[in-house]
Scaffold this active site. Structure first.
Site, PDB file in Angstrom:
ATOM      1  N   TYR B  47       0.641  -0.899  -0.300  1.00 25.65           N
ATOM      2  CA  TYR B  47      -0.290   0.130  -0.094  1.00 25.65           C
ATOM      3  C   TYR B  47       0.767   1.021  -0.314  1.00 25.65           C
ATOM      4  O   TYR B  47       2.156   0.813  -0.493  1.00 25.65           O
ATOM      5  CB  TYR B  47      -0.848  -0.310   0.927  1.00 25.65           C
ATOM      6  CG  TYR B  47      -2.223   0.626   1.026  1.00 25.65           C
ATOM      7  CD1 TYR B  47      -2.805   0.687   0.261  1.00 25.65           C
ATOM      8  CD2 TYR B  47      -2.277   1.668   2.463  1.00 25.65           C
ATOM      9  CE1 TYR B  47      -4.587   1.567  -0.226  1.00 25.65           C
ATOM     10  CE2 TYR B  47      -3.370   2.855   2.098  1.00 25.65           C
ATOM     11  CZ  TYR B  47      -4.304   1.736   0.874  1.00 25.65           C
ATOM     12  OH  TYR B  47      -5.276   2.670   0.649  1.00 25.65           O
ATOM     13  N   LYS B 102     -20.985 -20.057  -9.785  1.00 29.15           N
ATOM     14  CA  LYS B 102     -20.244 -20.788 -10.970  1.00 29.15           C
ATOM     15  C   LYS B 102     -18.499 -19.790 -10.791  1.00 29.15           C
ATOM     16  O   LYS B 102     -17.679 -19.893 -11.349  1.00 29.15           O
ATOM     17  CB  LYS B 102     -20.967 -18.957 -12.076  1.00 29.15           C
ATOM     18  CG  LYS B 102     -20.751 -19.425 -13.210  1.00 29.15           C
ATOM     19  CD  LYS B 102     -21.681 -20.177 -13.757  1.00 29.15           C
ATOM     20  CE  LYS B 102     -20.896 -20.581 -15.683  1.00 29.15           C
ATOM     21  NZ  LYS B 102     -21.577 -21.504 -16.587  1.00 29.15           N
ATOM     22  N   ASP B 145     -26.955 -16.302 -17.516  1.00 30.05           N
ATOM     23  CA  ASP B 145     -28.237 -16.006 -17.656  1.00 30.05           C
ATOM     24  C   ASP B 145     -29.382 -15.277 -17.883  1.00 30.05           C
ATOM     25  O   ASP B 145     -29.754 -14.677 -16.976  1.00 30.05           O
ATOM     26  CB  ASP B 145     -28.951 -16.646 -15.623  1.00 30.05           C
ATOM     27  CG  ASP B 145     -28.071 -18.119 -15.618  1.00 30.05           C
ATOM     28  OD1 ASP B 145     -27.872 -18.870 -16.602  1.00 30.05           O
ATOM     29  OD2 ASP B 145     -28.541 -18.869 -14.569  1.00 30.05           O
ATOM     30  N   GLY B 204     -33.744 -20.376 -28.221  1.00 32.55           N
ATOM     31  CA  GLY B 204     -32.996 -19.893 -27.454  1.00 32.55           C
ATOM     32  C   GLY B 204     -32.276 -19.532 -27.406  1.00 32.55           C
ATOM     33  O   GLY B 204     -31.104 -19.883 -28.021  1.00 32.55           O
ATOM     34  N   ALA B 206     -29.184 -21.335 -25.776  1.00 27.63           N
ATOM     35  CA  ALA B 206     -28.323 -22.437 -25.935  1.00 27.63           C
ATOM     36  C   ALA B 206     -28.747 -23.374 -27.425  1.00 27.63           C
ATOM     37  O   ALA B 206     -28.258 -23.232 -28.463  1.00 27.63           O
ATOM     38  CB  ALA B 206     -28.936 -23.849 -25.022  1.00 27.63           C
TER      39      ALA B 206
END
Lengths: 399, 399
Positions: B47, B102, B145, B204, B206
């Site tokens: 820092y 995920k 999603d 869609g 996919a």
């Protein structure tokens, strides 16, 4: 599971062997799973199909986010890269090492998960709307190194929009630690806030916030200066933020003029402006003066000079006693706010943090020890407890 | 350093003892420092004041971001919560458990740091501009999603704007793994892509992506269906994305009609639509048929039914053989892209990932083993190597 060769960093000649760059190679942080992922059974709990039940539960009752996600313990460290350390507007990419550093300090000292977010915009409206859109992902927002006066509007608007803590550390972290040190300096010199004459140089993020917290702590004779001298309402060049501050500070005492004029006979000087105050001006301060020169790396008054004219001296540097370091405040403040799921960080929570910090010094109080060390393990627990309690008093705690 | 009491989670009665909820309590991930922070010396490197030199170096040469920050190894997992698993539009808060899942899979399988970002907007323009503003903070963007057809425009525009990988996993992760399994299924049944008649139900995210990668892999007789039947240009109800796809699929063969019409005599059926295909329709497929029912948790054709009429059967489920699981693809794809600092993920990189996956099965190829297990430790290294090599071929590698 990943070939280690793939993580290998190539060397970049000019920086080889430089300890700062060697430490930064590959960055300073990582994300880590806290759940086991050993096989299909684990996967079916942590991911599909099991995770769908957690999603459905949160969809039915959004408050369950606080129980079943990392959100309530996670802060976004957000900058636009416009006021990075003393380097100025270096942009979002170059700001990242500071934001990563801040993120690891959040975890180290407060147990708070933190994600550095460097934004590719300097527009106030865009920053506000971007952070607001990110808000479902985080339990709190730490604004960082955003230049004044935009930082004031950005923080004000986000606080009004969001029901999670929003905290501009350059303002309030500095203010909390400076107040803590000042409380002890006044104790040592037998003063009270209401009986002390204070001058602050600098009316940027830190200066405004230090002034505001000192007023909240009971200081009544306060003058704030910018490059053109004391802020007072007779000046025609004040921004709205400075004009507000003038009404609550020098307008009340009638002080005008230069920084040198203001410092003559003053009890306390707090520098958050950079630049240097000449020794002959420092010499005009009251007996038992208190001098905090917080500019980094060059304090407004070098400690060797300050000690010839003042009883208590503090800086922002770790190589002198009495370091005013934000890391004393922000980890514990967010820890305390998160522990009670606070919807905001109030003035009362900041004042409580300052007093908790000051009280840690206790009986060991002396001229070269008015503020604890960042590595004192009592700091974050003391600050977080005080902040959590104040959140309850202020009605912003949600558990 | 932080009191452990402050991290304690309260219990929420209705979910106590449920293993899925117990595992999710407190979330599934954390941020961790990769550098020591033991005292002032460490702090002055990681820092202030040390970090300022790293910032200045990056300001002078932004490419150094890749050497001295965590950015080049970090992906944002971004959703708006509109198409989460099979749950639909449950919003950003309820999407977080999936995004965290995920993120931990990215790290576990690919060594990729990942940050879940759930956005409080469903507006296409706002999502695009928000992600673009976040981009300096990340080495890549994994879209997740987001409902069709917005997901197509969002990905297309972000790919055009940004010089880092942008990858919509619901499209391309599924497509890569489905192609890998299909390559092996065709090998097993003695077919070639150009000589195989394929039907996909679902247009869609996919469905469109699977269709596109099959075309890129050489399939020429392909029909894609939505709820109203085969996509072909004589229909007046097609979105632009579906109209484009019709021109490259059924328009070329003249096929029209229902899913049942299309399946009569077809060699391969890939379901990414949900719903159920009646057994009497399945029975009309060609000999040695291939059936991938990828809807979760209920495949379009149950494996017990499929096996009565097909030689190779795959699903999205871990409790049947031949699981088409995106986790076989996305960690290795980003690992490979990051290893060469790719500016994009090209069609060639996705095809290379599919072939690498398919080739891992090797001589063990049989009807119930056309795709490796996600826990096969060879998967991510094989995929990442193939992807990195393809990035070089396609000219998007930056080292």
């Amino acid at each position: 599971m990943v070939a280690s060769a793939s993580m290998e960093q190539t060397s970049t000649g000019p920086f080889d062997g430089d300890p700062v760059f060697e430490l930064h190679r590959g960055g300073k942080m990582e994300t880590v799973s806290t759940v086991p992922l050993r096989g299909n059974d684990d996967l079916s709990l942590a991911y599909t199909p099991g995770v769908a039940r957690v999603c459905e539960a949160i969809a039915a009752d959004p408050s369950l986010t606080a129980d079943f996600t990392w959100v309530p313990n996670t802060v976004a460290v957000v900058t636009d890269g416009t006021a990075v350390l003393g380097l100025g507007d270096i942009g979002p990419a170059a700001a990242m090492p500071v934001m990563e550093g801040k993120a690891v300090l959040f975890k180290q000292f407060g147990g708070v998960d933190a994600v550095p977010i460097c934004l590719a915009t300097k527009d106030t409206d865009e920053i506000v709307e971007t952070v607001a859109r990110l808000a479902p992902s985080f339990g709190g927002i730490n604004l960082e190194d955003i230049s004044a006066p935009r930082c004031f509007e950005i923080e004000r608007r986000l606080k009004a929009m969001l029901d999670i803590p929003v905290f501009h550390d350059d303002q309030h972290g500095t203010a909390v630690v400076a107040l803590a040190a000042l409380e002890n300096a006044l104790r040592l010199t037998g003063r009270t806030p209401g009986g002390t004459r204070v001058v602050i140089s600098g009316a940027g993020a830190a200066g405004v916030a230090v002034a505001r917290i000192l007023l909240a702590a009971g200081v009544r004779d306060l003058a704030v200066t910018d490059r053109r001298g004391v802020l007072h309402s007779s000046r025609g060049d004040l921004t709205p933020v400075k004009a507000d501050l003038a009404r609550d500070t020098a307008d009340l005492t009638g002080r005008t003029g230069s920084l040198a004029d203001a410092l003559a006979g003053a009890d306390v000087y707090i520098g958050v402006s950079g630049g240097t105050v000449p020794e002959e001006v420092v010499a005009t301060m009251a007996a038992d003066a208190v001098i905090f020169g917080l500019a980094n790396p060059t304090p407004e008054v070098h400690p060797d000079v300050a000690h010839r004219h003042a009883r208590v001296v503090a800086t922002g540097r770790s190589d002198f006693p009495n370091q005013i370091n934000n890391v004393l405040a922000f980890p514990g403040i967010f820890r305390g706010a998160f522990d009670v799921r606070a919807s905001a960080i109030t003035e009362g929570m900041k004042l409580a943090a300052a007093t908790a910090l000051a009280n840690l010094v206790g009986d060991e109080l002396r001229e070269d020890y008015v503020i604890p060390s960042p590595f004192d393990p009592r700091v974050a627990p003391a600050v977080s407890s005080a902040v959590a309690a104040a959140a309850r008093v202020d009605g912003v705690a949600r558990r």
